[in-house]
Design a protein around this motif. Sequence first.
Motif, PDB file in Angstrom:
ATOM      1  N   GLU A  53       0.869  -1.180   0.000  1.00 31.94           N
ATOM      2  CA  GLU A  53       0.000   0.000   0.000  1.00 31.94           C
ATOM      3  C   GLU A  53       0.899   1.221   0.000  1.00 31.94           C
ATOM      4  O   GLU A  53       1.957   1.207   0.636  1.00 31.94           O
ATOM      5  N   GLY A  54       0.465   2.267  -0.699  1.00 35.50           N
ATOM      6  CA  GLY A  54       1.303   3.458  -0.700  1.00 35.50           C
ATOM      7  C   GLY A  54       0.604   4.696  -1.197  1.00 35.50           C
ATOM      8  O   GLY A  54      -0.549   4.652  -1.639  1.00 35.50           O
ATOM      9  N   VAL A  55       1.349   5.782  -1.083  1.00 41.40           N
ATOM     10  CA  VAL A  55       0.891   7.081  -1.578  1.00 41.40           C
ATOM     11  C   VAL A  55       2.019   7.710  -2.375  1.00 41.40           C
ATOM     12  O   VAL A  55       3.203   7.435  -2.139  1.00 41.40           O
ATOM     13  N   ILE A  56       1.633   8.559  -3.320  1.00 38.15           N
ATOM     14  CA  ILE A  56       2.593   9.330  -4.106  1.00 38.15           C
ATOM     15  C   ILE A  56       2.299  10.799  -3.853  1.00 38.15           C
ATOM     16  O   ILE A  56       1.149  11.241  -3.961  1.00 38.15           O
ATOM     17  N   TYR A  57       3.336  11.521  -3.482  1.00 43.36           N
ATOM     18  CA  TYR A  57       3.239  12.963  -3.241  1.00 43.36           C
ATOM     19  C   TYR A  57       3.755  13.695  -4.472  1.00 43.36           C
ATOM     20  O   TYR A  57       4.773  13.305  -5.050  1.00 43.36           O
ATOM     21  N   VAL A  63      -0.602  14.673  -1.437  1.00 44.68           N
ATOM     22  CA  VAL A  63      -0.827  13.358  -2.025  1.00 44.68           C
ATOM     23  C   VAL A  63      -1.535  13.530  -3.367  1.00 44.68           C
ATOM     24  O   VAL A  63      -2.579  14.171  -3.453  1.00 44.68           O
ATOM     25  N   THR A  64      -0.934  12.948  -4.411  1.00 38.04           N
ATOM     26  CA  THR A  64      -1.537  13.015  -5.744  1.00 38.04           C
ATOM     27  C   THR A  64      -2.107  11.676  -6.183  1.00 38.04           C
ATOM     28  O   THR A  64      -2.892  11.616  -7.113  1.00 38.04           O
ATOM     29  N   SER A  65      -1.684  10.603  -5.499  1.00 36.50           N
ATOM     30  CA  SER A  65      -2.173   9.282  -5.869  1.00 36.50           C
ATOM     31  C   SER A  65      -2.032   8.335  -4.694  1.00 36.50           C
ATOM     32  O   SER A  65      -1.104   8.444  -3.890  1.00 36.50           O
ATOM     33  N   TYR A  88      -4.643   1.815  -8.708  1.00 37.46           N
ATOM     34  CA  TYR A  88      -4.620   3.191  -8.221  1.00 37.46           C
ATOM     35  C   TYR A  88      -6.027   3.650  -7.844  1.00 37.46           C
ATOM     36  O   TYR A  88      -7.014   3.198  -8.434  1.00 37.46           O
ATOM     37  N   ALA A  89      -6.109   4.548  -6.877  1.00 35.69           N
ATOM     38  CA  ALA A  89      -7.401   5.028  -6.377  1.00 35.69           C
ATOM     39  C   ALA A  89      -8.252   5.627  -7.492  1.00 35.69           C
ATOM     40  O   ALA A  89      -9.461   5.540  -7.444  1.00 35.69           O
ATOM     41  N   GLY A  90      -7.654   6.208  -8.506  1.00 39.43           N
ATOM     42  CA  GLY A  90      -8.401   6.802  -9.610  1.00 39.43           C
ATOM     43  C   GLY A  90      -8.925   5.795 -10.611  1.00 39.43           C
ATOM     44  O   GLY A  90      -9.605   6.162 -11.572  1.00 39.43           O
ATOM     45  N   GLY A  91      -8.615   4.505 -10.410  1.00 41.32           N
ATOM     46  CA  GLY A  91      -9.119   3.476 -11.312  1.00 41.32           C
ATOM     47  C   GLY A  91      -8.074   2.915 -12.267  1.00 41.32           C
ATOM     48  O   GLY A  91      -8.309   1.883 -12.891  1.00 41.32           O
ATOM     49  N   ASN A  92      -6.938   3.586 -12.425  1.00 41.98           N
ATOM     50  CA  ASN A  92      -5.898   3.065 -13.317  1.00 41.98           C
ATOM     51  C   ASN A  92      -5.264   1.811 -12.729  1.00 41.98           C
ATOM     52  O   ASN A  92      -5.215   1.635 -11.513  1.00 41.98           O
TER      53      ASN A  92
END
Length: 184
Positions: A53-57, A63-65, A88-92
Amino acid sequence: MAEPLALILALILLALGVLKWRTGFMAQRPADYSGTVPAADIRQHLSGPLHCEGVIYGPTGRVTSRFTAQMEGRWNGNRGTLDEHFHYAGGNRQDRQWRLTLGNDGTIRAEADDLIGTGTGQQEGASVHLRYRIRLPEHAGGWALDVTDWMYVMENGTIINRSQFRKFGIKVAELVATMRQAGA
């Protein structure tokens, strides 16, 4: 007289920026972690089914993703593959495969289809360090970025991964993620 003052001020700011760079994330070296435990062994810690699990800043620090990933590591001696399936949270979705070679001295050679050239690294103590150049997918801009990865093995086997992505030496993104054995 204003020009020399401006030049001095610019040199001071440049020196402070260089000092910050040399004392921050980019200044770490594998030897800094020599003797730390538990000792990282990518053949063990990146083996079998893993959950991530992670986040991208982004460049502003926001946080952008967000993402989760299912991974599977397979090893034959000092050569291995790590298959990654990102959601990815946006569906990708994104599928990647690392091809890794571990040297007897702890050096790491890393290849993947989206890398430009070959990545290099070192495992030392409880840390794993990798540097490589990656080309982002088109939906993420298609940029070629320089990446520095640091992975730290925790007492329970969980890996904390921190990565910085740079363009022209300027940090444009940072990733923080955990990786652990599936079901742990």
